[in-house]
Design a protein around this motif. Structure first.
Motif, PDB file in Angstrom:
ATOM      1  N   UNK A 146       5.075  84.328  76.986  1.00 19.37           N
ATOM      2  CA  UNK A 146       5.947  85.375  77.510  1.00 19.37           C
ATOM      3  C   UNK A 146       5.261  86.735  77.536  1.00 19.37           C
ATOM      4  N   UNK A 147       4.476  87.039  76.516  1.00 15.70           N
ATOM      5  CA  UNK A 147       3.739  88.306  76.529  1.00 15.70           C
ATOM      6  C   UNK A 147       2.753  88.341  77.699  1.00 15.70           C
ATOM      7  N   UNK A 148       2.140  87.193  77.983  1.00 15.03           N
ATOM      8  CA  UNK A 148       1.248  87.126  79.139  1.00 15.03           C
ATOM      9  C   UNK A 148       2.030  87.283  80.435  1.00 15.03           C
ATOM     10  N   UNK A 149       3.220  86.689  80.481  1.00 14.06           N
ATOM     11  CA  UNK A 149       4.048  86.765  81.685  1.00 14.06           C
ATOM     12  C   UNK A 149       4.415  88.204  82.032  1.00 14.06           C
ATOM     13  N   UNK A 150       4.677  89.022  80.999  1.00 12.62           N
ATOM     14  CA  UNK A 150       5.075  90.406  81.253  1.00 12.62           C
ATOM     15  C   UNK A 150       3.885  91.368  81.204  1.00 12.62           C
ATOM     16  N   UNK A 151       2.676  90.818  81.169  1.00 18.90           N
ATOM     17  CA  UNK A 151       1.482  91.655  81.240  1.00 18.90           C
ATOM     18  C   UNK A 151       1.101  92.346  79.946  1.00 18.90           C
ATOM     19  N   UNK A 152       1.495  91.779  78.799  1.00 18.50           N
ATOM     20  CA  UNK A 152       1.209  92.409  77.504  1.00 18.50           C
ATOM     21  C   UNK A 152       0.473  91.460  76.563  1.00 18.50           C
ATOM     22  N   UNK A 153      -0.333  90.594  77.112  1.00 17.95           N
ATOM     23  CA  UNK A 153      -1.033  89.606  76.291  1.00 17.95           C
ATOM     24  C   UNK A 153      -1.889  90.258  75.216  1.00 17.95           C
ATOM     25  N   UNK A 154      -2.388  91.468  75.463  1.00 18.48           N
ATOM     26  CA  UNK A 154      -3.275  92.143  74.506  1.00 18.48           C
ATOM     27  C   UNK A 154      -2.546  93.141  73.623  1.00 18.48           C
ATOM     28  N   UNK A 155      -1.206  93.141  73.667  1.00 18.93           N
ATOM     29  CA  UNK A 155      -0.442  94.155  72.915  1.00 18.93           C
ATOM     30  C   UNK A 155       0.492  93.538  71.872  1.00 18.93           C
ATOM     31  N   UNK A 156       0.321  92.259  71.586  1.00 17.94           N
ATOM     32  CA  UNK A 156       1.237  91.579  70.688  1.00 17.94           C
ATOM     33  C   UNK A 156       1.267  92.143  69.282  1.00 17.94           C
ATOM     34  N   UNK A 157       0.170  92.743  68.818  1.00 20.09           N
ATOM     35  CA  UNK A 157       0.104  93.251  67.443  1.00 20.09           C
ATOM     36  C   UNK A 157       0.607  94.684  67.313  1.00 20.09           C
ATOM     37  N   UNK A 158       0.960  95.320  68.416  1.00 14.63           N
ATOM     38  CA  UNK A 158       1.417  96.707  68.366  1.00 14.63           C
ATOM     39  C   UNK A 158       2.920  96.784  68.118  1.00 14.63           C
ATOM     40  N   UNK A 159       3.325  97.837  67.405  1.00 14.63           N
ATOM     41  CA  UNK A 159       4.740  98.077  67.157  1.00 14.63           C
ATOM     42  C   UNK A 159       5.318  98.931  68.278  1.00 14.63           C
ATOM     43  N   UNK A 160       6.650  98.936  68.433  1.00 17.44           N
ATOM     44  CA  UNK A 160       7.268  99.671  69.542  1.00 17.44           C
ATOM     45  C   UNK A 160       6.813 101.121  69.683  1.00 17.44           C
ATOM     46  N   UNK A 161       6.653 101.832  68.574  1.00 20.79           N
ATOM     47  CA  UNK A 161       6.251 103.236  68.636  1.00 20.79           C
ATOM     48  C   UNK A 161       4.864 103.428  69.219  1.00 20.79           C
ATOM     49  N   UNK A 162       4.078 102.367  69.222  1.00 23.48           N
ATOM     50  CA  UNK A 162       2.718 102.435  69.760  1.00 23.48           C
ATOM     51  C   UNK A 162       2.653 102.045  71.230  1.00 23.48           C
ATOM     52  N   UNK A 163       3.815 101.740  71.819  1.00 27.20           N
ATOM     53  CA  UNK A 163       3.886 101.312  73.212  1.00 27.20           C
ATOM     54  C   UNK A 163       4.612 102.359  74.053  1.00 27.20           C
ATOM     55  N   UNK A 164       4.287 102.399  75.337  1.00 24.61           N
ATOM     56  CA  UNK A 164       4.994 103.282  76.251  1.00 24.61           C
ATOM     57  C   UNK A 164       6.393 102.741  76.510  1.00 24.61           C
ATOM     58  N   UNK A 165       7.244 103.551  77.143  1.00 26.44           N
ATOM     59  CA  UNK A 165       8.593 103.099  77.472  1.00 26.44           C
ATOM     60  C   UNK A 165       8.586 101.864  78.355  1.00 26.44           C
TER      61      UNK A 165
END
Length: 243
Positions: A146-165
């Motif tokens: 699912x992370x790959x499906x939404x284009x975030x395969x490389x962001x799985x270890x990041x917490x929400x505050x470390x991600x853009x909206x």
């Protein structure tokens, strides 16, 4: 007698087939308050959602879009009328059956993202699978997919505050898909995003509907996003009309 899905009692079933709509809303009424101060959010709303389509629901602020989504999603009960999802009449379900239906058959996407701050993106996506006590290997594989499906395969270890909206909303979309829902309900999913990011999220929803084979109802007031839907419904004066 209860079917092996755990969500459908014999009384609730009204028959389902490929020709049956995924969602049927019939003469739905819902009010807040009583007497002269009552607010009539819905006044006989009726419509159907076909399987595998993306439908946009528009209407001015306060028109009752969120109320309608809550009734379809089993988060609230109508004063009158009924909602049938995939052959199941929600009015015939008890609270435990509604809980199972929401957990196993419906995915929710909110304007505020609704992510758990202390969990990573991967852990947030995996929450519904943990609640279902899925096998850890199955869970990890589904989360990665699912992370790959939404284009975030490389962001799985990041917490929400470390991600853009926009990235947070993509995580919430992945989480909504975790349990293979038949129905996605999205309440102003681009409301906190800039126009370009909001359009990208709506295009992602369009792709998700096609790849996962789900039915989606997306409430939005953004005219730019309406063109990506298969159909557009408008909620006005408590009733639903199609454009």
């Amino acid at each position: 007698m209860t079917e092996n899905t755990g969500t459908r009692s014999g009384a609730a079933l009204v028959g389902e087939s490929a020709d049956e709509p995924m969602v049927r809303v019939e003469n739905l009424h819902h009010s807040y308050g009583t007497g002269a101060v009552a607010v009539h959010a819905l006044r006989g709303a009726s419509f159907e959602l076909r399987r595998g389509e993306l439908v946009a629901l528009k209407g001015r602020s306060g028109s009752g879009k969120t109320t309608l989504l809550h009734l379809i999603g089993g988060l609230d009960r109508a004063d009158r009328g009924r909602v049938v999802i995939d052959g199941t009449d929600l009015s015939a379900l008890g609270e435990n059956e509604l809980l199972e239906l929401r957990r196993d058959r419906i995915g929710y996407i909110f304007q505020s993202f609704g992510l758990i701050p202390i969990l990573t993106a991967a852990e947030n996506v995996g929450v519904p699978l943990r609640l279902r006590r899925a096998d850890p290997r199955e869970r990890d594989e589904r989360v990665a997919l699912l992370l790959a499906l939404v284009g975030l395969a490389d962001h799985g270890a990041q917490r929400p505050a470390e991600l853009s909206g926009g990235q947070q909303q993509r995580v919430s979309i992945a989480r909504a898909l975790a349990n293979h829902p038949a129905l996605l309900l999205a309440d102003e999913p681009t409301g906190q995003l800039d126009a370009q990011t909001g359009l990208a999220v709506m295009e992602l929803l369009r792709a998700v509907v096609a790849s996962e084979g789900v039915t989606a109802l997306v409430a939005t007031h953004d005219p730019q996003l309406l063109g990506l839907a298969d159909r557009v419904l408008e909620l006005s004066d408590g009733e639903v009309v199609e454009h």
